[in-house]
Scaffold this active site. Structure first.
Site, short mmCIF file in Angstrom:
data_model
loop_
_atom_site.label_atom_id
_atom_site.label_comp_id
_atom_site.label_asym_id
_atom_site.label_seq_id
_atom_site.Cartn_x
_atom_site.Cartn_y
_atom_site.Cartn_z
N CYS A 47 2.02 0.13 -8.55
CA CYS A 47 3.13 0.71 -7.78
C CYS A 47 4.34 0.83 -8.71
O CYS A 47 5.26 1.59 -8.43
CB CYS A 47 3.43 -0.12 -6.55
N GLY A 95 0.83 -1.20 0.00
CA GLY A 95 0.00 0.00 0.00
C GLY A 95 0.86 1.25 0.00
O GLY A 95 2.01 1.22 -0.45
N SER A 96 0.32 2.32 0.55
CA SER A 96 1.02 3.61 0.51
C SER A 96 2.17 3.65 1.53
O SER A 96 2.20 2.87 2.49
CB SER A 96 0.04 4.74 0.83
N GLY A 149 2.46 2.14 5.27
CA GLY A 149 3.59 1.28 5.59
C GLY A 149 4.33 1.73 6.83
O GLY A 149 4.78 0.91 7.65
N GLU A 185 5.74 -3.45 0.92
CA GLU A 185 5.75 -3.25 -0.52
C GLU A 185 4.96 -1.95 -0.73
O GLU A 185 3.75 -1.96 -0.87
CB GLU A 185 5.04 -4.47 -1.14
C1 UN1 Z 1 1.76 -3.52 -7.69
O1 UN1 Z 1 1.44 -2.58 -8.40
O2 UN1 Z 1 1.53 -3.51 -6.44
O3 UN1 Z 1 5.37 -5.37 -11.95
C2 UN1 Z 1 2.34 -4.78 -8.20
C3 UN1 Z 1 4.16 -5.17 -12.12
C4 UN1 Z 1 3.20 -6.22 -11.64
C5 UN1 Z 1 2.95 -6.10 -10.18
C6 UN1 Z 1 2.68 -4.74 -9.66
N1 UN1 Z 1 3.76 -7.52 -11.91
O4 UN1 Z 1 3.73 -4.18 -12.67
#
Ligand code: UN1
Length: 517
Positions: free
Chosen positions: A303, A247-248, A252, A269
């Site tokens: 992300c 998440g953000s 985190g 993450e």
């Molecule tokens: C995410 O956005 O939390 O690498 C994961 C990627 C994807 C996973 C993203 N396999 O864009």
């Protein structure tokens, strides 16, 4: 069920996923003790209600923990390759249900159907990976300094793994964690995003069936629902040795502190602020595809989405023109319709953040190249559809330093050597993904060297998003330092034990210490 949902077969998909009854709010899925207030899930595609899921109260949570704890005492005794067999069966079920689950992901989250299928494919891939891993949870053997002694290390399961996942990958991120955790002998308690609760129940239904068919306790996979308050039950709970949270950065930091305060482990993450460096030797066609998919794919809500393009001044205008031209061809609309490239944002709050970021970028001196805007009228009734925007900006702008979860791409120039571009690329607090587009070996290697990108992911001639599951996934700095999915990420789901065995009749002490009685 809305007209759109019927036209695109959402009703059938829900039925195949065992979710039909949830529409009436009568059930919240298997192994879900939730009895709290219902949260309604509305589709960002057309604003229609998909279903309701009850939230987990503190008393419900206690029941979940009892079930999970009991399941762990059984599951940890199952040999790892047999645990792998369960994950293999889960992967098979996912293959069967790839279309309906991909469709639900698309309808509940708003990403394109292709990307929804891609997300389920990531789940299948991690299952395959975990099955192989179930026979490879190796420790090392060492030579003891004492005669007649053997020394080795082994890995044991941790116990209950708490998983907190985000709306943007509502099913795959859970699978990255849970497939590994299960072969490692852990049981999982999952809190999906409250913005995509139906995806959570769908996944729980799939694994519940596999566990039932194998006469295993369903507590191996538990589901809890609700907002951050439900997440806090896990972060503060000593019975949860590992909390894996996506998440953000803001979230985190709260999770990390709560888990650290009880000396638990966290796997974080968090946000990215990913850049592509475009050097004078870049293949422009490849750059355009990589940058545009990276910036507008999943409507900029990965992300790993590309947020910044750092372009050498000698080719700046050429790249700028090619990218803006590509943006003029983007089709924005219903993500279930495969003719569209860009679907909606998750909700109207995300739309407000997108609008505020565009205002801020201009206030700080940014020049708009491709104006954004919220789409209205037919097909856009949910109010969540926005136009991808491009702004010329400076890396130092406060808004550029932040991760805005929306399709806004910032263009900036560098001059001179690739080191200047790398300094810009690294000049943010986040450290998830990065890329360089170049056919120049020297530049590529400098980007990958210790003095190069400071991110967890560094790609050459590939965009910033779309990582494969086989590599360890995660990032440095405020991205949180966690690693999920491939490589040796499994080790975080286990505890390491060093064993020394004396097979003599003497008891020599280490370090040559004499202690005669
Ligand atoms: C995410 O956005 O939390 O690498 C994961 C990627 C994807 C996973 C993203 N396999 O864009």
């Amino acid at each position: 069920m809305s007209e759109t949902a019927v036209a695109f077969g959402i009703d059938e998909a829900l039925e195949k996923l065992g979710l039909n009854q949830i529409n009436e709010g009568t059930s919240t899925g298997s192994n879900n003790f939730s009895s709290g207030e219902a949260i309604a899930s509305y589709s960002p595609v057309d604003g229609a209600l998909i279903g309701k899921v009850k939230t987990t109260t503190q008393a419900d949570y206690e029941k979940v923990m009892t079930t999970a704890t009991e399941a762990f005492t059984e599951w940890r005794k199952v040999p790892a390759p047999q645990r792998g067999e369960i994950v293999r069966q889960f992967g098979e079920k996912l293959r069967e249900l790839k279309e309906p689950l991909g469709k639900l992901v698309s309808y509940e989250m708003g990403k394109s159907y292709q990307e929804g299928l891609g997300e389920v494919q990531e789940m299948i891939d991690i299952c395959d990976f975990a099955v192989g891993l179930s026979r490879q949870l190796h420790g090392l053997t060492m030579h003891s300094e004492r005669p007649g002694h053997r020394m080795y290390e082994q890995y044991h399961p941790l116990g209950i793994v708490g998983i907190i996942s985000a709306f943007n990958f509502p099913v795959a991120v859970w699978a990255w964690n849970t497939a590994l955790a299960w072969v490692c002998g852990d049981v999982c308690v999952w809190k999906p995003s409250e913005k995509t609760p139906m995806c959570g129940v769908a996944c729980q239904n799939i694994i519940a069936e596999v566990l039932k068919e194998n006469n295993l306790p369903e507590g191996i996979s538990c589901l809890i629902n609700g907002d951050y308050k439900v997440g806090e039950m896990m972060t503060n709970d000593n019975r949860v040795p590992l909390v894996s949270a996506t998440g953000s950065i803001r979230m985190g930091k709260i999770v990390a502190q709560a888990v650290a305060a009880r000396l638990g482990k966290s796997l974080l993450e968090l946000g990215g602020n990913n850049a592509i460096i475009v050097t004078p030797d870049a293949d422009i066609k490849m750059t355009v595809i990589g940058a545009v998919f990276g910036a507008v794919g999943t409507a900029g809500q990965r992300c790993t989405s590309t947020r910044r393009l750092i372009i050498h001044d000698s080719i700046y205008d050429q790249v700028k023109d090619a990218i803006t031209d590509a943006y003029s061809q983007l089709r924005i609309g219903n993500p279930l319709d495969e003719n569209n490239h860009v679907g909606p944002l998750i909700d109207t709050d995300a739309v407000s953040m997108y609008e505020a970021a565009l205002v801020k970028a201009q206030e700080e001196g940014g020049k708009v190249l491709v104006p954004g805007g919220v789409l209205e009228g037919e097909g856009y009734s949910s109010g969540c559809y926005v136009k991808p925007a491009i702004v010329e900006a400076e890396n130092s702008f406060q808004i550029v330093q932040e991760e805005t979860f929306a399709p806004i791409l910032y263009l900036m120039k560098y001059s001179g050597s690739v080191e200047n571009a790398i300094a810009l690329q690294n000049g943010v607090v986040q450290g998830l993904s990065s890329a360089i587009m170049t056919n120049n070996l020297r530049e590529a290697e400098r980007f990958l060297s210790a003095a190069g990108s400071d991110c967890g992911i560094a790609n050459v001639n590939i965009g910033t998003s779309g990582a494969e599951i086989g590599g360890a996934f995660g990032g440095e700095k405020e991205t949180g330092g966690g690693r999920e999915s491939g490589s040796d990420a499994w080790k975080v789901y286990m505890r390491r034990q060093t064993n020394t065995i004396n097979y003599t009749t003497e008891l020599p002490l280490a370090q040559g210490i004499k202690f005669d009685l």
